[in-house]
Design an enzyme around this catalytic site. Structure first.
Site, PDB file in Angstrom:
ATOM      1  N   ARG A 177      43.970  46.424  41.494  1.00 10.40           N
ATOM      2  CA  ARG A 177      43.132  46.542  40.298  1.00 10.40           C
ATOM      3  C   ARG A 177      42.144  47.675  40.562  1.00 10.40           C
ATOM      4  NH1 ARG A 177      38.263  42.731  38.155  1.00 10.40           N
ATOM      5  NH2 ARG A 177      38.057  43.760  36.156  1.00 10.40           N
ATOM      6  N   HIS A 195      38.150  45.432  31.308  1.00  6.51           N
ATOM      7  CA  HIS A 195      38.855  44.137  31.218  1.00  6.51           C
ATOM      8  C   HIS A 195      40.233  44.321  30.585  1.00  6.51           C
ATOM      9  CE1 HIS A 195      34.769  41.791  30.977  1.00  6.51           C
ATOM     10  NE2 HIS A 195      35.213  41.792  32.225  1.00  6.51           N
ATOM     11  N   HIS A 225      36.917  38.051  25.813  1.00  2.92           N
ATOM     12  CA  HIS A 225      36.897  37.728  27.241  1.00  2.92           C
ATOM     13  C   HIS A 225      35.446  37.418  27.595  1.00  2.92           C
ATOM     14  CE1 HIS A 225      38.140  38.242  31.575  1.00  2.92           C
ATOM     15  NE2 HIS A 225      36.817  38.283  31.640  1.00  2.92           N
ATOM     16  N   ARG A 248      24.013  41.111  32.328  1.00  2.77           N
ATOM     17  CA  ARG A 248      23.947  42.404  31.638  1.00  2.77           C
ATOM     18  C   ARG A 248      23.478  42.210  30.200  1.00  2.77           C
ATOM     19  NH1 ARG A 248      29.871  44.447  33.161  1.00  2.77           N
ATOM     20  NH2 ARG A 248      29.924  42.665  34.554  1.00  2.77           N
ATOM     21  N   GLY A 258      35.802  32.536  31.921  1.00  2.00           N
ATOM     22  CA  GLY A 258      35.193  31.254  32.312  1.00  2.00           C
ATOM     23  C   GLY A 258      34.509  30.541  31.161  1.00  2.00           C
ATOM     24  N   ILE A 259      33.785  31.271  30.326  1.00  7.65           N
ATOM     25  CA  ILE A 259      33.090  30.649  29.186  1.00  7.65           C
ATOM     26  C   ILE A 259      34.083  30.378  28.055  1.00  7.65           C
ATOM     27  CG2 ILE A 259      31.341  31.039  27.398  1.00  7.65           C
ATOM     28  CD1 ILE A 259      29.784  32.730  29.506  1.00  7.65           C
ATOM     29  N   GLU A 317      44.804  37.792  35.254  1.00  5.60           N
ATOM     30  CA  GLU A 317      44.864  39.230  35.526  1.00  5.60           C
ATOM     31  C   GLU A 317      45.803  39.534  36.695  1.00  5.60           C
ATOM     32  OE1 GLU A 317      40.486  38.930  35.178  1.00  5.60           O
ATOM     33  OE2 GLU A 317      40.589  41.037  34.644  1.00  5.60           O
TER      34      GLU A 317
HETATM   35  P1  AMP Z   1      34.380  34.288  35.002  1.00  4.03           P
HETATM   36  O1  AMP Z   1      33.541  35.507  35.255  1.00  4.03           O
HETATM   37  O2  AMP Z   1      35.466  34.494  34.015  1.00  4.03           O
HETATM   38  O3  AMP Z   1      34.844  33.611  36.266  1.00  4.03           O
HETATM   39  O4  AMP Z   1      33.380  33.241  34.298  1.00  4.03           O
HETATM   40  C1  AMP Z   1      32.283  32.738  34.985  1.00  4.03           C
HETATM   41  C2  AMP Z   1      31.369  32.025  34.031  1.00  4.03           C
HETATM   42  O5  AMP Z   1      32.058  31.042  33.258  1.00  4.03           O
HETATM   43  C3  AMP Z   1      30.302  31.227  34.761  1.00  4.03           C
HETATM   44  O6  AMP Z   1      29.237  32.019  35.131  1.00  4.03           O
HETATM   45  C4  AMP Z   1      29.917  30.193  33.737  1.00  4.03           C
HETATM   46  O7  AMP Z   1      28.886  30.749  32.961  1.00  4.03           O
HETATM   47  C5  AMP Z   1      31.136  30.031  32.867  1.00  4.03           C
HETATM   48  N1  AMP Z   1      31.732  28.719  32.967  1.00  4.03           N
HETATM   49  C6  AMP Z   1      32.664  28.297  33.861  1.00  4.03           C
HETATM   50  N2  AMP Z   1      32.970  26.996  33.648  1.00  4.03           N
HETATM   51  C7  AMP Z   1      32.209  26.584  32.596  1.00  4.03           C
HETATM   52  C8  AMP Z   1      32.049  25.341  31.889  1.00  4.03           C
HETATM   53  N3  AMP Z   1      32.745  24.259  32.242  1.00  4.03           N
HETATM   54  N4  AMP Z   1      31.178  25.311  30.875  1.00  4.03           N
HETATM   55  C9  AMP Z   1      30.460  26.398  30.518  1.00  4.03           C
HETATM   56  N5  AMP Z   1      30.578  27.591  31.149  1.00  4.03           N
HETATM   57  C10 AMP Z   1      31.419  27.688  32.169  1.00  4.03           C
END
Ligand code: AMP
Length: 409
Positions: free
Chosen positions: A101, A190, A217, A250, A340-341, A395
């Site tokens: 990546r 992304h 995303h 950010r 994640g969100i 990814e």
């Molecule tokens: P990522 O960068 O895609 O790994 O997403 C990370 C973010 O996803 C974390 O900082 C959290 O804010 C969010 N996240 C992960 N699990 C949950 C959940 N069960 N509920 C709400 N937010 C979450």
């Protein structure tokens, strides 16, 4: 490895078959290296993470094919040593190709490309556009070259998917000379995630294509993209990953006049402003608590006013961006949530859709709530004009696929 220590009990739930002709996917960041070794048919993988690089606490956490979770330390925490150890750990699986990546491919790369000396020097040169990321990505390529000179390597750029954007979307309304001579334009990031989830939705929807998707995303970094018939037509991130949506730390969009104002008002330097906008803003900056939505949601539920505002602003800005990006689409098939969100917070998805209420989107609250923790599916009502999907991003799988395609494997 004799110096490996077990971390947890074996993961009995993992499916352990063979890693046939695997591709090694490497994601070398400034303080971490993630890897995944993915079998030819993409059904089996093992993963690992080198973290805290640059510090004495640097270590590699990894899972074996048998599901055992282990950890080894990296004395001194150097990137090169971490990469060497990762390659030693994986040697037994006889990987046939390596896909990297790479964050920035500039204007030069609109698709994945096999590594040669020219490509490597371009990855290094483009550090002008991604100073934290491209140098670490180049280190990964060189480490593999040094140990396995005969294994073919491919770079998959985060920016490449967005090279289909038309000038109306990628140019900034500033003097043309800055675009022509200095490549100042919007690039978007992304890309592998937006490509993966939109391809996946097009495969599983019952609606006939060509499809127009808005992909959101939403993770620690957040971006949204308008995709028609598999091509990115506009996206929220720009020259750097700071533009667009509000993120974990950010700010996303602010008035470009903010920089000069802060300099005049507080005497802040450009470096201080850059750090503030990248590392101290977003959910963290507004809530004053955390960049992690889980922490912010919990505080909001307990009545914390700034946490409540952070969540409202986050959702409002995503909804507003998605509404504006819909202008790029000839047809609007649906919205895809990921990251994640996007994959886990049903309440945030509902808030975003409420911001977009004029689109007449209708959905089942129960189906929305059920789509968490890595499940994939749609949650719109039958009479909704727009489909709503949650598609967990992958990814690594996308990079492995593009690596094999580029090499004709
Ligand atoms: P990522 O960068 O895609 O790994 O997403 C990370 C973010 O996803 C974390 O900082 C959290 O804010 C969010 N996240 C992960 N699990 C949950 C959940 N069960 N509920 C709400 N937010 C979450």
């Amino acid at each position: 490895m004799s110096d490996a220590t077990p971390v947890n009990a074996s993961d009995q739930s993992a499916e352990h078959t063979q890693l046939t002709n695997p591709t090694l996917v490497l994601n070398c960041g400034s303080s971490s290296i993630k890897y995944a070794l993915i079998s030819e048919d993409k059904s089996t993988r093992i993963t690992g993470l080198a973290e805290n690089l640059g510090l004495d606490t640097a270590r590699i956490k990894y899972t074996t094919l048998e599901g055992e979770k282990l950890e080894i330390t990296i004395p001194g925490g150097r990137h090169e040593l971490a990469l060497k150890k990762i390659l030693e750990l994986l040697e037994q699986y006889q990987f046939v190709a390596v896909g990297h990546r790479v964050v920035h491919g500039g204007r030069e790369y609109s698709k994945a490309v096999r590594v040669d000396e020219h490509v490597l020097s371009e990855v290094k040169r483009l550090k002008i556009l991604a100073p934290l990321h491209n140098p670490a990505n180049a280190l990964g390529i060189e480490a593999v070259q040094a140990i396995y000179p005969d294994i073919p390597q491919v770079v998959v750029f985060d920016t490449a998917f967005h090279q289909t954007m038309p000038p109306v979307a990628y140019r900034y309304p500033i003097p043309s000379v800055l675009y022509e001579e200095e490549k100042i334009r919007r690039y978007g990031f992304h890309g592998t995630s937006h490509a993966y989830v939109s391809e996946r939705a097009s495969q599983i929807t019952d609606t006939k294509g060509p499809h127009g998707w808005l992909t959101a995303h939403l993770g620690n970094g957040c971006s949204a993209t308008a995709i028609y018939d598999g091509e990115s037509l506009d996206t929220s991130m720009g020259l750097t990953p700071l533009e667009g949506l509000m993120m974990g730390t950010r700010s996303g969009d602010v008035d470009p006049g903010l920089h000069i104002h802060l300099k005049r008002l507080l005497g802040m330097s450009l470096e201080e402003i850059d750090k503030m906008l990248n590392s101290e803003s977003g959910l963290l900056g507004i809530s004053g608590l955390s960049n992690d939505l889980r922490t912010v949601e919990q505080a909001a539920n307990e009545g914390h006013k700034d946490a409540q505002l952070a969540i409202e602003m986050f959702s409002y800005r995503v909804g507003k961006y998605l509404a504006s990006l819909s202008c790029a689409l000839p047809v609007f098939t649906g919205i895809i949530f990921t990251g994640g969100i996007g994959e886990n917070s049903a309440t945030t998805r509902a808030r975003i859709l409420d911001v977009m209420r004029h689109f007449g989107v209708k959905f089942s609250a129960d189906k929305n709530k059920a789509l968490v923790g890595g499940s994939e599916g749609s949650f719109q009502d039958d009479d909704s004009p727009v489909e709503l999907w949650v598609i967990p991003t992958d990814e690594e799988r996308q990079i492995a696929k593009e690596t094999r395609q580029t090499l004709g494997l």
